[in-house]
Design a protein around this motif. Structure first.
Motif, PDB file in Angstrom:
ATOM      1  N   UNK A 174       0.829  -1.196   0.000  1.00  0.00           N
ATOM      2  CA  UNK A 174       0.000   0.000   0.000  1.00  0.00           C
ATOM      3  C   UNK A 174       0.866   1.250   0.000  1.00  0.00           C
ATOM      4  N   UNK A 175       0.300   2.311  -0.522  1.00  0.00           N
ATOM      5  CA  UNK A 175       0.954   3.605  -0.581  1.00  0.00           C
ATOM      6  C   UNK A 175      -0.077   4.635  -0.161  1.00  0.00           C
ATOM      7  N   UNK A 176       0.239   5.417   0.860  1.00  0.00           N
ATOM      8  CA  UNK A 176      -0.665   6.450   1.342  1.00  0.00           C
ATOM      9  C   UNK A 176       0.001   7.803   1.143  1.00  0.00           C
ATOM     10  N   UNK A 177      -0.669   8.653   0.386  1.00  0.00           N
ATOM     11  CA  UNK A 177      -0.159   9.999   0.121  1.00  0.00           C
ATOM     12  C   UNK A 177      -1.238  10.993   0.533  1.00  0.00           C
ATOM     13  N   UNK A 178      -1.018  11.670   1.667  1.00  0.00           N
ATOM     14  CA  UNK A 178      -1.994  12.607   2.193  1.00  0.00           C
ATOM     15  C   UNK A 178      -1.385  13.995   2.316  1.00  0.00           C
ATOM     16  N   UNK A 212      -9.104 -11.958  -5.479  1.00  0.00           N
ATOM     17  CA  UNK A 212      -9.238 -12.863  -6.620  1.00  0.00           C
ATOM     18  C   UNK A 212      -7.912 -13.170  -7.307  1.00  0.00           C
ATOM     19  N   UNK A 213      -6.891 -12.437  -6.995  1.00  0.00           N
ATOM     20  CA  UNK A 213      -5.610 -12.626  -7.677  1.00  0.00           C
ATOM     21  C   UNK A 213      -4.781 -13.711  -6.990  1.00  0.00           C
ATOM     22  N   UNK A 214      -3.834 -14.200  -7.699  1.00  0.00           N
ATOM     23  CA  UNK A 214      -2.944 -15.218  -7.153  1.00  0.00           C
ATOM     24  C   UNK A 214      -1.589 -14.634  -6.786  1.00  0.00           C
ATOM     25  N   UNK A 215      -1.470 -13.329  -6.794  1.00  0.00           N
ATOM     26  CA  UNK A 215      -0.215 -12.681  -6.425  1.00  0.00           C
ATOM     27  C   UNK A 215      -0.529 -11.419  -5.634  1.00  0.00           C
ATOM     28  N   UNK A 216       0.499 -10.829  -5.033  1.00  0.00           N
ATOM     29  CA  UNK A 216       0.306  -9.635  -4.217  1.00  0.00           C
ATOM     30  C   UNK A 216      -0.258  -8.497  -5.059  1.00  0.00           C
ATOM     31  N   UNK A 217      -1.028  -7.640  -4.431  1.00  0.00           N
ATOM     32  CA  UNK A 217      -1.616  -6.501  -5.128  1.00  0.00           C
ATOM     33  C   UNK A 217      -1.196  -5.197  -4.482  1.00  0.00           C
ATOM     34  N   UNK A 218      -1.674  -4.114  -5.052  1.00  0.00           N
ATOM     35  CA  UNK A 218      -1.356  -2.775  -4.559  1.00  0.00           C
ATOM     36  C   UNK A 218      -2.633  -2.010  -4.261  1.00  0.00           C
ATOM     37  N   UNK A 219      -2.602  -1.258  -3.165  1.00  0.00           N
ATOM     38  CA  UNK A 219      -3.673  -0.336  -2.812  1.00  0.00           C
ATOM     39  C   UNK A 219      -3.023   1.040  -2.691  1.00  0.00           C
ATOM     40  N   UNK A 243      -9.053   6.212  -3.695  1.00  0.00           N
ATOM     41  CA  UNK A 243      -8.592   4.883  -3.297  1.00  0.00           C
ATOM     42  C   UNK A 243      -8.591   4.029  -4.549  1.00  0.00           C
ATOM     43  N   UNK A 244      -7.446   3.488  -4.891  1.00  0.00           N
ATOM     44  CA  UNK A 244      -7.369   2.669  -6.101  1.00  0.00           C
ATOM     45  C   UNK A 244      -6.681   1.346  -5.797  1.00  0.00           C
ATOM     46  N   UNK A 245      -7.022   0.367  -6.596  1.00  0.00           N
ATOM     47  CA  UNK A 245      -6.429  -0.958  -6.461  1.00  0.00           C
ATOM     48  C   UNK A 245      -6.173  -1.513  -7.855  1.00  0.00           C
TER      49      UNK A 245
END
Length: 72
Positions: free
Chosen positions: A7-11, A39-46, A61-63
């Motif tokens: 995850x990446x948080x930019x505030x 649903x994915x079989x690998x790490x994701x990003x938020x 908020x995106x994924x």
């Protein structure tokens, strides 16, 4: 299924001084994790971004969701 994600948080620092309803973002971020990563079989990003424009507060908020377009 791989259970981790990044995850990446930019505030805007000014947002940290504002009040909001408790847990307002939690269901949206949880939805991104459940439907965008599970649903994915690998790490994701938020990615969570927040900024001010005049008196308005914007939050994005995106994924890496597979997309509702694919389910149509």
């Amino acid at each position: 299924m791989k259970e981790d994600f990044y995850y990446d948080i930019q505030l805007d620092p000014q947002l940290l001084q504002l009040y909001t309803i408790k847990w307002i973002l939690q269901p949206v971020i949880e939805n991104a994790i459940i439907h965008g990563i599970d649903p994915k079989q690998h790490a994701g990003d938020i990615e969570v971004k927040g900024w001010l424009s005049g008196e308005d507060v914007y939050i994005s908020i995106s994924d890496q969701v597979l997309g509702w377009r694919l389910k149509r």
